[in-house]
Design an enzyme around this catalytic site. Sequence first.
Site, mmCIF file in Angstrom:
data_model
loop_
_atom_site.group_PDB
_atom_site.id
_atom_site.type_symbol
_atom_site.label_atom_id
_atom_site.label_comp_id
_atom_site.label_asym_id
_atom_site.label_seq_id
_atom_site.Cartn_x
_atom_site.Cartn_y
_atom_site.Cartn_z
ATOM 1 N N ASP A 160 42.635 40.586 79.026
ATOM 2 C CA ASP A 160 43.745 40.921 78.127
ATOM 3 C C ASP A 160 43.312 41.997 77.120
ATOM 4 O O ASP A 160 44.108 42.845 76.735
ATOM 5 C CB ASP A 160 44.223 39.668 77.390
ATOM 6 C CG ASP A 160 44.998 38.737 78.315
ATOM 7 O OD1 ASP A 160 45.585 39.230 79.295
ATOM 8 O OD2 ASP A 160 44.998 37.517 78.059
ATOM 9 N N GLY A 161 42.047 41.933 76.712
ATOM 10 C CA GLY A 161 41.515 42.942 75.786
ATOM 11 C C GLY A 161 41.593 44.342 76.402
ATOM 12 O O GLY A 161 41.864 45.320 75.705
ATOM 13 N N ASN A 197 49.931 42.674 70.282
ATOM 14 C CA ASN A 197 49.624 41.286 69.911
ATOM 15 C C ASN A 197 49.989 40.994 68.458
ATOM 16 O O ASN A 197 50.779 40.123 68.181
ATOM 17 C CB ASN A 197 48.128 40.997 70.062
ATOM 18 C CG ASN A 197 47.772 40.395 71.413
ATOM 19 O OD1 ASN A 197 48.646 40.073 72.198
ATOM 20 N ND2 ASN A 197 46.482 40.256 71.673
ATOM 21 N N ARG A 223 47.630 34.321 48.083
ATOM 22 C CA ARG A 223 46.218 34.602 47.793
ATOM 23 C C ARG A 223 45.412 33.851 48.839
ATOM 24 O O ARG A 223 45.615 32.648 49.050
ATOM 25 C CB ARG A 223 45.832 34.128 46.398
ATOM 26 C CG ARG A 223 44.355 34.369 46.133
ATOM 27 C CD ARG A 223 43.974 34.213 44.696
ATOM 28 N NE ARG A 223 42.794 35.013 44.446
ATOM 29 C CZ ARG A 223 42.482 35.588 43.316
ATOM 30 N NH1 ARG A 223 43.284 35.464 42.287
ATOM 31 N NH2 ARG A 223 41.385 36.282 43.182
ATOM 32 N N SER A 270 54.340 37.961 72.372
ATOM 33 C CA SER A 270 53.237 37.938 73.351
ATOM 34 C C SER A 270 51.890 37.735 72.663
ATOM 35 O O SER A 270 50.953 37.223 73.273
ATOM 36 C CB SER A 270 53.236 39.169 74.261
ATOM 37 O OG SER A 270 53.605 40.316 73.587
ATOM 38 N N THR A 306 50.146 33.729 71.513
ATOM 39 C CA THR A 306 49.125 32.901 72.172
ATOM 40 C C THR A 306 47.708 33.362 71.816
ATOM 41 O O THR A 306 46.738 32.775 72.293
ATOM 42 C CB THR A 306 49.299 32.983 73.701
ATOM 43 O OG1 THR A 306 49.371 34.370 74.070
ATOM 44 C CG2 THR A 306 50.546 32.263 74.166
ATOM 45 N N ALA A 307 47.599 34.418 71.005
ATOM 46 C CA ALA A 307 46.277 34.965 70.659
ATOM 47 C C ALA A 307 45.861 34.462 69.261
ATOM 48 O O ALA A 307 45.818 33.249 69.031
ATOM 49 C CB ALA A 307 46.338 36.495 70.769
#
Length: 265
Positions: free
Chosen positions: A45-46, A120, A146, A156, A159-160
């Site tokens: 995915d990256g 993302n 703060r 999308s 999920t990350a």
Amino acid sequence: MNYVIVDRGDRLSKELAAKFHTLAEARGLKRNDEKPEMIISIGGDGTLLQAFHTYVDRVEDVAFIGVHTGHLGFFADWKAEELEELVCMMAESEPSIVRYPLAEIVLDTTEGLSTYTALNEFTLKGVDNTIVAQIDINDELFEMFRGDGIVVSTPSGSTAYNKSLGGAVIHPSIESLQIAEIASINNRVYRTLGSSVVLPQHHHCDIISRKDQRLQLTFDHLNITRNDIRSIRCSVSSRKVSFARYRPFPFWTRVREAFLGYEVK
Ligand code: NAP
């Protein structure tokens, strides 16, 4: 059809890219690094995030396909051993195109406005210590934050990073942005809701950070540091990212397989 490959750079991904080019040439698909119609990401995915940002200026004219060289990804559904089948389908059939929402981030700085797009999420953190910021929703004060940071995710991206922060998983057909907190400090001066907030497509939020803070901003895997930010506007982009599907890749199947491990036989 014109295509380009963006690979992760490891040996397997490079070998698969070379194999794809050979198979594609035999099927009459044309390689075009400048103006591709189809962008094949080989890696994880990256890697797809990298491919997205490389071609973000042409996002409306391209569609993405992900081949994974490790685990099943959220953006990558084709396996290494299915490359031949993928090329064959690209040469012989029309894909269905699914379009997912993107986040638009506009920075108001002492140098003027600059616009970024995220697939993302956008994150804001302090470089030296916690950040202090007012968060407005639709031009009205919502909360005084703060803490360690703020993450604004697309569906999308839900999920990350968002998921690690306890945010909800959102189906990408819901045009929205989710604001999640990273370790907020709550007292009588700084009070935040504590739970993540989901904004619909026609709403926006502004993050107005206290002057002279050194801030780290990320747009997916890319990051910048600035100390001249007046405010940051986050909204659902008018542009979308397209994925080419030659076979179904349901979102909830991906969620189940990635996080729960159940595979339906
Ligand atoms: P990375 O730190 O090398 O990898 C982050 C992990 O997130 C990888 O396992 C990646 O999958 C996975 N991922 C990426 N997009 C995803 C999605 N939409 N849904 C589920 N998982 C996803 O960083 P990177 O490869 O450059 O990716 C940048 C992303 O890392 C950011 O966009 C952010 O979402 C995520 N991140 C997460 C955390 C956290 O959860 N605490 C912290 C910082 C950043 P692959 O292995 O298939 O590439």
